[in-house]
Design a protein around this motif. Structure first.
Motif, PDB file in Angstrom:
ATOM      1  N   VAL A   5       0.854  -1.187   0.000  1.00  0.00           N
ATOM      2  CA  VAL A   5       0.000   0.000   0.000  1.00  0.00           C
ATOM      3  C   VAL A   5       0.887   1.232   0.000  1.00  0.00           C
ATOM      4  O   VAL A   5       1.495   1.586   1.014  1.00  0.00           O
ATOM      5  CB  VAL A   5      -0.952   0.011   1.223  1.00  0.00           C
ATOM      6  N   ASN A   6       1.004   1.865  -1.163  1.00  0.00           N
ATOM      7  CA  ASN A   6       1.777   3.094  -1.273  1.00  0.00           C
ATOM      8  C   ASN A   6       1.214   3.938  -2.413  1.00  0.00           C
ATOM      9  O   ASN A   6       0.273   3.535  -3.099  1.00  0.00           O
ATOM     10  CB  ASN A   6       3.274   2.796  -1.482  1.00  0.00           C
ATOM     11  N   GLN A   7       1.805   5.113  -2.634  1.00  0.00           N
ATOM     12  CA  GLN A   7       1.278   6.039  -3.635  1.00  0.00           C
ATOM     13  C   GLN A   7       1.381   5.461  -5.041  1.00  0.00           C
ATOM     14  O   GLN A   7       0.474   5.643  -5.872  1.00  0.00           O
ATOM     15  CB  GLN A   7       2.031   7.373  -3.576  1.00  0.00           C
ATOM     16  N   VAL A  39      -6.521  -7.802  -9.691  1.00  0.00           N
ATOM     17  CA  VAL A  39      -5.537  -7.528  -8.646  1.00  0.00           C
ATOM     18  C   VAL A  39      -4.887  -8.827  -8.209  1.00  0.00           C
ATOM     19  O   VAL A  39      -5.553  -9.849  -8.021  1.00  0.00           O
ATOM     20  CB  VAL A  39      -6.133  -6.797  -7.424  1.00  0.00           C
ATOM     21  N   GLU A  40      -3.567  -8.771  -8.072  1.00  0.00           N
ATOM     22  CA  GLU A  40      -2.825  -9.868  -7.474  1.00  0.00           C
ATOM     23  C   GLU A  40      -2.221  -9.353  -6.168  1.00  0.00           C
ATOM     24  O   GLU A  40      -2.329  -8.170  -5.853  1.00  0.00           O
ATOM     25  CB  GLU A  40      -1.748 -10.388  -8.434  1.00  0.00           C
ATOM     26  N   GLY A  41      -1.598 -10.261  -5.409  1.00  0.00           N
ATOM     27  CA  GLY A  41      -1.132  -9.864  -4.083  1.00  0.00           C
ATOM     28  C   GLY A  41      -2.270  -9.781  -3.099  1.00  0.00           C
ATOM     29  O   GLY A  41      -2.220  -9.055  -2.113  1.00  0.00           O
ATOM     30  N   HIS A  42      -3.328 -10.585  -3.337  1.00  0.00           N
ATOM     31  CA  HIS A  42      -4.537 -10.531  -2.512  1.00  0.00           C
ATOM     32  C   HIS A  42      -4.489 -11.468  -1.313  1.00  0.00           C
ATOM     33  O   HIS A  42      -5.340 -11.387  -0.426  1.00  0.00           O
ATOM     34  CB  HIS A  42      -5.766 -10.871  -3.352  1.00  0.00           C
ATOM     35  N   ILE A  98     -11.375  -3.500   1.718  1.00  0.00           N
ATOM     36  CA  ILE A  98     -10.914  -2.353   2.516  1.00  0.00           C
ATOM     37  C   ILE A  98      -9.550  -1.872   2.024  1.00  0.00           C
ATOM     38  O   ILE A  98      -9.289  -0.670   1.918  1.00  0.00           O
ATOM     39  CB  ILE A  98     -10.854  -2.739   4.010  1.00  0.00           C
ATOM     40  N   ARG A  99      -8.668  -2.808   1.704  1.00  0.00           N
ATOM     41  CA  ARG A  99      -7.346  -2.442   1.177  1.00  0.00           C
ATOM     42  C   ARG A  99      -7.487  -1.673  -0.144  1.00  0.00           C
ATOM     43  O   ARG A  99      -6.806  -0.662  -0.369  1.00  0.00           O
ATOM     44  CB  ARG A  99      -6.498  -3.695   0.967  1.00  0.00           C
ATOM     45  N   ILE A 100      -8.381  -2.155  -1.011  1.00  0.00           N
ATOM     46  CA  ILE A 100      -8.604  -1.491  -2.295  1.00  0.00           C
ATOM     47  C   ILE A 100      -9.180  -0.088  -2.091  1.00  0.00           C
ATOM     48  O   ILE A 100      -8.766   0.879  -2.750  1.00  0.00           O
ATOM     49  CB  ILE A 100      -9.523  -2.359  -3.177  1.00  0.00           C
ATOM     50  N   ASP A 155      -8.441   7.344   5.037  1.00  0.00           N
ATOM     51  CA  ASP A 155      -9.413   6.510   5.750  1.00  0.00           C
ATOM     52  C   ASP A 155     -10.848   6.978   5.528  1.00  0.00           C
ATOM     53  O   ASP A 155     -11.764   6.531   6.239  1.00  0.00           O
ATOM     54  CB  ASP A 155      -9.104   6.516   7.248  1.00  0.00           C
ATOM     55  N   TRP A 156     -11.076   7.867   4.558  1.00  0.00           N
ATOM     56  CA  TRP A 156     -12.419   8.425   4.358  1.00  0.00           C
ATOM     57  C   TRP A 156     -13.438   7.326   4.039  1.00  0.00           C
ATOM     58  O   TRP A 156     -14.509   7.277   4.642  1.00  0.00           O
ATOM     59  CB  TRP A 156     -12.392   9.459   3.226  1.00  0.00           C
ATOM     60  N   PHE A 157     -13.107   6.442   3.098  1.00  0.00           N
ATOM     61  CA  PHE A 157     -14.027   5.347   2.785  1.00  0.00           C
ATOM     62  C   PHE A 157     -14.145   4.386   3.966  1.00  0.00           C
ATOM     63  O   PHE A 157     -15.235   3.930   4.313  1.00  0.00           O
ATOM     64  CB  PHE A 157     -13.566   4.582   1.547  1.00  0.00           C
ATOM     65  N   LEU A 158     -13.020   4.092   4.610  1.00  0.00           N
ATOM     66  CA  LEU A 158     -13.019   3.139   5.709  1.00  0.00           C
ATOM     67  C   LEU A 158     -13.888   3.610   6.866  1.00  0.00           C
ATOM     68  O   LEU A 158     -14.484   2.793   7.577  1.00  0.00           O
ATOM     69  CB  LEU A 158     -11.584   2.898   6.205  1.00  0.00           C
TER      70      LEU A 158
END
Length: 338
Positions: free
Chosen positions: A14-16, A34-37, A138-140, A160-163
């Motif tokens: 999780v980065n820019q 997506v991979e890395g799931h 949540i990660r997405i 964290d707005w969506f979270l």
């Protein structure tokens, strides 16, 4: 072999940079892999096997758990019509939905088929998969928030707005779903649509599909044509045990929240010619991620979103809730009265 039209994004970090890559796919196509799931091939195979065994049970038994107005339960063949304006008959598929989910436990507060509870391992597979698909969504959502550069407010950080609208213990429209599309041989590939053309109702959808069970198509508004989405296997140069990439698509709520910047793309499931010839059934495992029922569909506090005028939440002054939106869509899908 059908060429893959979608981007594949590794979200293990999780980065820019990851956020920007994910946002680009979400704003241009609305669909991606997506991979890395974190799911292994063995775990994915186990969930599909459990789904297949359930659908092989007698119809009399499955119909003891009919789908209700909360979208929970078993939907028999023809019970769901995802494109009611263009289809007179319901879709030729059956489904088992799990709603009213508590993501701290992975359990539904509603009755589920007792067959799933008779063996502790079956129940464990269900609850574990629900919790992990929730965390994946949540990660997405966090990555999308970073990509949109959502601004910090007094109550919550921008990323964290969506979270903040995804309290795992509160009611939401999130749905975990087993799907079964029986094979059908036909001379005309367009004669039967397995799932009618539609957009998804929630924020983001996660889909596992299997090899040789293709059928998903996305609509290219620019090219005015349907584009098939193939099965894509795991990259064995990165992991020898990882499950295949998950298909991810943006739903109506993310599109509405962002004034259409995030793209909710029309898609369908149809009988490809190859599948018609073999009579192959299709199974899929889906998680529809929704915010809490009381979440307001208000504009996302992002400068990117603020530039969009008179679209989505930017065109409203009286905001509806996520539950109000979902109730409207389900009423149209199942023919329920609101």
């Amino acid at each position: 072999m059908t060429e893959n039209p979608l981007k594949i994004v590794d979200i293990s970090t999780v980065n820019q940079s990851t956020a920007d890559e994910l946002l680009d796919a979400a704003t241009t196509q609305g669909f991606l892999f997506v991979e890395g799931h974190g799911f292994s091939q063995e775990e994915v195979d186990t969930v599909f096997q459990l789904s297949k065994e359930f659908f092989q049970l007698d119809n009399e038994y499955k119909n003891k758990y009919p789908i209700d107005s909360s979208n929970h339960g078993y939907a028999n063949f023809g019970g769901e019509n995802l494109d009611p304006q263009n289809q007179k008959q319901g879709d030729p598929k059956e489904a088992l939905n799990f709603t009213s989910l508590n993501f701290l436990t992975g359990k539904s507060s509603k009755e589920i088929p007792d067959w799933l509870l008779q063996d502790p391992e079956r129940e464990r597979i269900i609850t574990d998969t629900i919790q992990r698909m929730y965390q994946l969504s949540i990660r997405i959502l966090k990555l999308l928030a970073i990509g949109l550069k959502i601004e910090d407010t007094e109550s919550v950080k921008g990323e964290d707005w969506f979270l903040s609208r995804y309290d795992p213990s509160k009611d939401s429209g999130s749905t975990f779903r087993f799907l079964h599309y029986p094979g059908q041989k036909s001379l005309n590939p367009e004669s039967v649509i397995r799932a009618g053309a539609h957009t998804d109702y929630g924020s983001v959808t996660l889909l596992f599909q299997q090899e040789n069970q293709e059928g998903l198509e996305i609509y290219s508004s620019g090219g005015k044509r349907w584009i098939p989405v193939p099965f894509v296997g795991a990259d064995r140069s990165k992991s020898t045990t990882a499950g295949p990439p998950v298909v991810v698509n943006i739903g109506d709520l993310l599109s509405y929240w962002t004034g259409g910047i995030l793209k909710s793309t029309i898609h369908r499931v149809k009988f490809p010619a190859k599948v018609q010839e073999t009579g192959q059934d299709r199974y899929s495992i889906v998680f529809f991620s929704h915010p809490n029922d009381d979440a307001l569909l208000e504009p996302v506090p992002s400068k990117l979103v603020q530039t969009i005028q008179n679209r989505g939440a930017n065109s409203e002054s009286n905001y509806i809730t996520a539950k109000q939106h979902l109730d409207n869509r389900l009423a149209a899908t199942y023919g329920w009265k609101k």
